[in-house]
Design a protein around this motif. Sequence first.
Motif, PDB file in Angstrom:
ATOM      1  N   GLY A   1       3.063  -5.381   7.569  1.00 50.92           N
ATOM      2  CA  GLY A   1       3.596  -4.648   6.430  1.00 50.92           C
ATOM      3  C   GLY A   1       2.493  -4.580   5.389  1.00 50.92           C
ATOM      4  N   ILE A   2       2.391  -3.475   4.681  1.00 49.30           N
ATOM      5  CA  ILE A   2       1.335  -3.277   3.697  1.00 49.30           C
ATOM      6  C   ILE A   2       1.970  -3.233   2.315  1.00 49.30           C
ATOM      7  CG2 ILE A   2      -0.645  -1.854   3.040  1.00 49.30           C
ATOM      8  CD1 ILE A   2      -0.704  -2.886   6.013  1.00 49.30           C
ATOM      9  N   LEU A   3       1.556  -4.162   1.437  1.00 49.79           N
ATOM     10  CA  LEU A   3       2.108  -4.214   0.074  1.00 49.79           C
ATOM     11  C   LEU A   3       1.210  -3.431  -0.870  1.00 49.79           C
ATOM     12  CD1 LEU A   3       3.295  -7.915  -0.482  1.00 49.79           C
ATOM     13  CD2 LEU A   3       4.589  -5.956   0.339  1.00 49.79           C
ATOM     14  N   SER A   4       1.347  -2.127  -0.883  1.00 46.58           N
ATOM     15  CA  SER A   4       0.607  -1.262  -1.795  1.00 46.58           C
ATOM     16  C   SER A   4       0.140  -0.022  -1.054  1.00 46.58           C
ATOM     17  CB  SER A   4      -0.614  -1.967  -2.395  1.00 46.58           C
ATOM     18  OG  SER A   4      -1.441  -1.050  -3.085  1.00 46.58           O
ATOM     19  N   THR A   5      -0.071   1.028  -1.799  1.00 44.67           N
ATOM     20  CA  THR A   5      -0.627   2.259  -1.233  1.00 44.67           C
ATOM     21  C   THR A   5      -2.087   2.420  -1.666  1.00 44.67           C
ATOM     22  OG1 THR A   5       0.248   3.495  -3.112  1.00 44.67           O
ATOM     23  CG2 THR A   5       1.607   3.431  -1.111  1.00 44.67           C
TER      24      THR A   5
ATOM     25  N   GLU B   1       3.961  -1.508  10.728  1.00 37.22           N
ATOM     26  CA  GLU B   1       5.386  -1.187  10.812  1.00 37.22           C
ATOM     27  C   GLU B   1       5.974  -0.685   9.505  1.00 37.22           C
ATOM     28  OE1 GLU B   1       7.432  -1.390  13.601  1.00 37.22           O
ATOM     29  OE2 GLU B   1       5.519  -1.609  14.630  1.00 37.22           O
ATOM     30  N   ALA B   2       5.358  -1.071   8.364  1.00 36.64           N
ATOM     31  CA  ALA B   2       5.958  -0.698   7.080  1.00 36.64           C
ATOM     32  C   ALA B   2       4.908  -0.709   5.975  1.00 36.64           C
ATOM     33  CB  ALA B   2       7.088  -1.665   6.733  1.00 36.64           C
ATOM     34  N   ILE B   3       5.189   0.065   4.937  1.00 36.71           N
ATOM     35  CA  ILE B   3       4.366   0.087   3.737  1.00 36.71           C
ATOM     36  C   ILE B   3       5.304   0.118   2.543  1.00 36.71           C
ATOM     37  CG2 ILE B   3       4.124   2.613   3.734  1.00 36.71           C
ATOM     38  CD1 ILE B   3       1.201   2.096   2.678  1.00 36.71           C
ATOM     39  N   ALA B   4       4.878  -0.500   1.438  1.00 38.94           N
ATOM     40  CA  ALA B   4       5.721  -0.553   0.239  1.00 38.94           C
ATOM     41  C   ALA B   4       4.903  -0.211  -0.997  1.00 38.94           C
ATOM     42  CB  ALA B   4       6.328  -1.947   0.076  1.00 38.94           C
ATOM     43  N   SER B   5       5.603   0.370  -1.961  1.00 36.03           N
ATOM     44  CA  SER B   5       5.024   0.623  -3.281  1.00 36.03           C
ATOM     45  C   SER B   5       6.118   0.364  -4.309  1.00 36.03           C
ATOM     46  CB  SER B   5       4.504   2.059  -3.392  1.00 36.03           C
ATOM     47  OG  SER B   5       5.563   2.989  -3.240  1.00 36.03           O
ATOM     48  N   ARG B   6       5.728   0.359  -5.567  1.00 35.22           N
ATOM     49  CA  ARG B   6       6.726   0.167  -6.627  1.00 35.22           C
ATOM     50  C   ARG B   6       7.268   1.531  -7.044  1.00 35.22           C
ATOM     51  NH1 ARG B   6       3.585  -3.074 -11.038  1.00 35.22           N
ATOM     52  NH2 ARG B   6       2.169  -1.395 -10.504  1.00 35.22           N
ATOM     53  N   GLY B   7       7.613   2.331  -6.100  1.00 34.70           N
ATOM     54  CA  GLY B   7       8.117   3.677  -6.345  1.00 34.70           C
ATOM     55  C   GLY B   7       8.123   4.441  -5.041  1.00 34.70           C
ATOM     56  N   LYS B   8       8.124   5.752  -5.152  1.00 34.23           N
ATOM     57  CA  LYS B   8       8.293   6.587  -3.963  1.00 34.23           C
ATOM     58  C   LYS B   8       6.998   6.953  -3.246  1.00 34.23           C
ATOM     59  CE  LYS B   8      12.653   8.402  -5.507  1.00 34.23           C
ATOM     60  NZ  LYS B   8      13.494   9.559  -5.723  1.00 34.23           N
TER      61      LYS B   8
ATOM     62  N   ALA C   1       5.069   5.275  -1.397  1.00 33.77           N
ATOM     63  CA  ALA C   1       5.014   4.731  -0.031  1.00 33.77           C
ATOM     64  C   ALA C   1       5.645   5.690   0.971  1.00 33.77           C
ATOM     65  CB  ALA C   1       5.704   3.371   0.029  1.00 33.77           C
ATOM     66  N   ILE C   2       6.613   6.467   0.545  1.00 33.75           N
ATOM     67  CA  ILE C   2       7.298   7.395   1.461  1.00 33.75           C
ATOM     68  C   ILE C   2       6.331   8.460   1.969  1.00 33.75           C
ATOM     69  CG2 ILE C   2       9.152   9.103   1.659  1.00 33.75           C
ATOM     70  CD1 ILE C   2      10.660   7.348  -0.493  1.00 33.75           C
ATOM     71  N   SER C   3       5.584   9.080   1.058  1.00 34.10           N
ATOM     72  CA  SER C   3       4.651  10.130   1.483  1.00 34.10           C
ATOM     73  C   SER C   3       3.471   9.541   2.265  1.00 34.10           C
ATOM     74  CB  SER C   3       4.153  10.939   0.290  1.00 34.10           C
ATOM     75  OG  SER C   3       3.472  10.111  -0.632  1.00 34.10           O
ATOM     76  N   VAL C   4       3.011   8.350   1.878  1.00 32.91           N
ATOM     77  CA  VAL C   4       1.918   7.704   2.616  1.00 32.91           C
ATOM     78  C   VAL C   4       2.380   7.345   4.025  1.00 32.91           C
ATOM     79  CG1 VAL C   4       0.410   5.681   2.714  1.00 32.91           C
ATOM     80  CG2 VAL C   4       0.749   6.872   0.543  1.00 32.91           C
TER      81      VAL C   4
ATOM     82  N   GLU D   1       4.682   8.814   5.812  1.00 36.13           N
ATOM     83  CA  GLU D   1       4.770  10.059   6.596  1.00 36.13           C
ATOM     84  C   GLU D   1       3.392  10.512   7.052  1.00 36.13           C
ATOM     85  OE1 GLU D   1       6.853  12.925   4.205  1.00 36.13           O
ATOM     86  OE2 GLU D   1       8.736  11.807   4.306  1.00 36.13           O
ATOM     87  N   ARG D   2       2.433  10.512   6.139  1.00 29.02           N
ATOM     88  CA  ARG D   2       1.084  10.995   6.452  1.00 29.02           C
ATOM     89  C   ARG D   2       0.385  10.117   7.483  1.00 29.02           C
ATOM     90  NH1 ARG D   2      -3.684   9.792   4.371  1.00 29.02           N
ATOM     91  NH2 ARG D   2      -2.846   8.764   2.531  1.00 29.02           N
ATOM     92  N   LEU D   3       0.568   8.781   7.369  1.00 25.12           N
ATOM     93  CA  LEU D   3      -0.107   7.849   8.277  1.00 25.12           C
ATOM     94  C   LEU D   3       0.747   7.447   9.483  1.00 25.12           C
ATOM     95  CD1 LEU D   3      -1.893   5.530   5.673  1.00 25.12           C
ATOM     96  CD2 LEU D   3      -2.837   7.472   6.937  1.00 25.12           C
ATOM     97  N   GLU D   4       1.927   8.049   9.593  1.00 23.71           N
ATOM     98  CA  GLU D   4       2.852   7.779  10.700  1.00 23.71           C
ATOM     99  C   GLU D   4       3.246   6.309  10.789  1.00 23.71           C
ATOM    100  OE1 GLU D   4       1.206   9.516  14.240  1.00 23.71           O
ATOM    101  OE2 GLU D   4       1.185  11.527  13.361  1.00 23.71           O
ATOM    102  N   ILE D   5       3.593   5.741   9.630  1.00 25.48           N
ATOM    103  CA  ILE D   5       4.092   4.373   9.543  1.00 25.48           C
ATOM    104  C   ILE D   5       5.617   4.458   9.593  1.00 25.48           C
ATOM    105  CG2 ILE D   5       4.229   2.310   8.084  1.00 25.48           C
ATOM    106  CD1 ILE D   5       1.478   3.194   6.897  1.00 25.48           C
ATOM    107  N   PRO D   6       6.262   3.714  10.489  1.00 22.85           N
ATOM    108  CA  PRO D   6       7.705   3.875  10.702  1.00 22.85           C
ATOM    109  C   PRO D   6       8.603   3.657   9.486  1.00 22.85           C
ATOM    110  CG  PRO D   6       6.741   2.568  12.468  1.00 22.85           C
ATOM    111  CD  PRO D   6       5.675   2.778  11.440  1.00 22.85           C
TER     112      PRO D   6
END
Length: 174
Positions: free
Chosen positions: A7-11, A32-39, A41-44, A46-51
């Motif tokens: 899991g990646i804590l930050s974009t 498997e996952a990426i997180a941000s303090r907002g949205k 992470a969703i676009s990142v 999608e772009r990097l094909e992270i589930p």
Amino acid sequence: MKRLKWGILSTANIGQEQVIPAIMRSENGTVEAIASRGKKAISVAERLEIPKAYTSYEELLKDPNIDAVYIPLPNGLHKQWVIEAAKHGKHVLCEKPAALNYNELKEMIDACKEHSVRFMEAFMYQFHPQHELVKEIIASGRIGDVSFMRASFSFVLDDDSNIRLDSDLGGGSL
């Protein structure tokens, strides 16, 4: 061989441009996952094909499917999130510098030991094959007795708006 689920804590750019692609190319890891303090992470994701994408770091740490986290957050946030990751049983790869001082680093290491997780600073040259070659050259005596060695790690940072220069977040030259 079991693949470590990251899991990646930050974009942060270093994650997107260097570490995530490296994990994805590896034979023993998967992002498997990426997180941000907002949205973001969703676009990142999608772009990097992270589930999975999470809009908070806490959500990612609660994911039982994640084995380890990579933390490329600003320096001043490392201690907090290393300790939180350890509490959630996640192994940690933390971007350099891992801590702002000795006491912070000791707290981070103690938390990882307490929760039986591995902790490592993301210093990319540590395992580079050039070190073995240098050891061989020195041991062979080809260059004589080595009495002094100097090394440095640096890069040019000419963008005053770069978050790495924000002293409130532990940024700056040292």
